[in-house]
Design a protein around this motif. Structure first.
Motif, PDB file in Angstrom:
ATOM      1  N   LYS A  55       0.919  -1.014  -0.124  1.00  0.00           N
ATOM      2  CA  LYS A  55      -0.085   0.053   0.094  1.00  0.00           C
ATOM      3  C   LYS A  55       0.917   1.207   0.103  1.00  0.00           C
ATOM      4  N   SER A 142      -8.127  -0.869   3.888  1.00  0.00           N
ATOM      5  CA  SER A 142      -8.866  -0.699   2.429  1.00  0.00           C
ATOM      6  C   SER A 142      -7.901  -1.090   1.462  1.00  0.00           C
ATOM      7  N   ASN A 144      -6.320  -0.016  -1.427  1.00  0.00           N
ATOM      8  CA  ASN A 144      -5.868   0.939  -2.308  1.00  0.00           C
ATOM      9  C   ASN A 144      -4.321   1.311  -1.837  1.00  0.00           C
ATOM     10  N   SER A 150     -10.477   4.643  -1.649  1.00  0.00           N
ATOM     11  CA  SER A 150     -10.849   3.528  -1.423  1.00  0.00           C
ATOM     12  C   SER A 150     -11.879   2.799  -2.292  1.00  0.00           C
ATOM     13  N   HIS A 229      -6.552  12.398   2.195  1.00  0.00           N
ATOM     14  CA  HIS A 229      -6.680  11.004   1.975  1.00  0.00           C
ATOM     15  C   HIS A 229      -8.142  10.979   0.869  1.00  0.00           C
TER      16      HIS A 229
HETATM   17 MG    MG Z   1      -8.035   3.255   3.929  1.00  0.00          MG
END
Ligand code: MG
Ligand code: TXA
Length: 318
Positions: A55, A142, A144, A150, A229
């Motif tokens: 990630k 998540s 991503n 997400s 984010h």
């Molecule tokens: Mg997340």
């Protein structure tokens, strides 16, 4: 790493193959009722470390431990009366509880980011089916790349993680579309760390307790709640009355006439539908050639709190 294997959840051996891979320390993206999670065996330090690697996630940001049910969760966290009541009311479902870590819990410390608490959730969807077969708990952020939108579908997962993870188990769209509500039960109240589809009103109704919001900059927070984010490539403008020339438009309850590139989160102004569509809209407009996105005002009450929270982060300075 070889290209990511895509398995359909309807394949008869899909669950067994997913579990076998997880037992061997592999990484599998699996749907839940909220979003797709990137799962690994919670007790396997190398597998957990590989999640952070895949990630590009900062190591201090701890992972949620996914469990089968309340009994399974007791091996990891110490529940008080409020936690028990919340679990009874909302599990399996989109609620994560941060509890004191049970000493000796079978979760690798890398997953916890150095904290003496653990975030626990019993999910629904394919992840729950995998947990029934897998002998243990699964950590899953998540699915991503860190900081990006997400994923609510298998192809969204592959957009940022193809070739970085072993497998994606394709079970269709995640129905709720926003990550779980995160709370920390405290004496006399519930601290809301991340709003989600279990709303503050739902939490109060289930417990009779007040819900406290964290303030920006509080020491106690979900460490991963960085302001920027869910970020698409382009800049995001919120509470827009109408699109400016050149802007892509995310609407709510209608799209102004003559708007070329538009996505309506909910033509009938339904917050549940808007929540389910939010990340689809942000993913759709997440492309290098899209420089500006404008978003219509979304009501702030109830489920609107979670939607506006994600939008605020998508629009934050990077
Ligand atoms: Mg997340
Ligand atoms: O719906 C969801 O919660 C999805 C699905 C896959 O279950 N998962 C998810 O994970 O959204 P992630 O890693 O993207 O977000 C988890 C959040 C992070 O902000 C992290 O900082 C916070 O939970 N968290 C984890 N452990 C914590 C703890 N002990 N104390 C406070 N916050 C914690």
């Amino acid at each position: 790493m070889p290209p990511t294997l895509r398995l359909s959840r309807s394949d008869p051996d899909a669950l067994a193959r997913t579990c076998e891979l997880l037992r061997g320390g592999g990484l599998a993206a699996i749907g839940t009722e909220t979003v797709y999670g990137l799962a690994a065996d919670a007790a396997n330090g190398e597998a957990v470390a590989a999640i952070f690697e895949a990630k590009g996630r900062p190591r201090f940001n701890p992972l949620i431990v996914h469990v089968r049910d309340v009994a399974h969760s007791e091996r990891f966290g110490l529940a008080d009366e409020t936690a028990r009541r919340l679990a009874q009311r909302f599990w399996p479902g989109p609620l994560t509880m941060v509890l004191p870590l049970r000493p000796g819990a079978p979760v690798h410390p890398i997953a916890l980011g150095g904290l003496d608490t653990v975030a626990l959730r019993a999910p629904r969807g394919a992840m729950a089916a995998v947990l029934e077969v897998f002998d243990g708990a699964l950590v899953a952020p998540s699915a991503n790349r860190s900081g990006r939108v997400s994923p609510t579908r298998a192809d969204h997962v592959l957009r940022t993680l193809d070739g970085r993870i072993d497998l994606v188990l394709d079970g269709g769209s995640a129905p709720e579309g926003l990550e779980s509500t995160i709370v920390r039960p405290e004496a006399g109240g519930i601290l809301l760390l991340r709003p989600g589809t279990v709303t503050a009103e739902d939490l109060s109704a289930a417990t009779g307790l007040p819900v406290w919001r964290r303030r920006e900059g509080d020491a106690i927070s979900a460490p991963g709640q960085l302001l920027s984010h869910y970020a698409p490539h382009g800049r995001v403008r919120l509470d827009a009355e109408h699109p400016e020339p050149g802007e892509y438009w995310i609407g709510f309850g209608g799209v102004p006439a003559g708007t070329g590139r538009a996505f309506d989160l909910s033509p009938r102004r339904d917050l549940r539908e808007a929540a389910a569509n939010l990340f689809t809209a942000l993913s759709l407009f997440d492309a290098p050639h899209i420089e500006r996105i404008a978003v219509a005002p979304i009501p702030r009450e109830g489920l609107g709190e979670a939607i506006n929270d994600r939008l605020r982060r998508a629009a934050a300075e990077r």
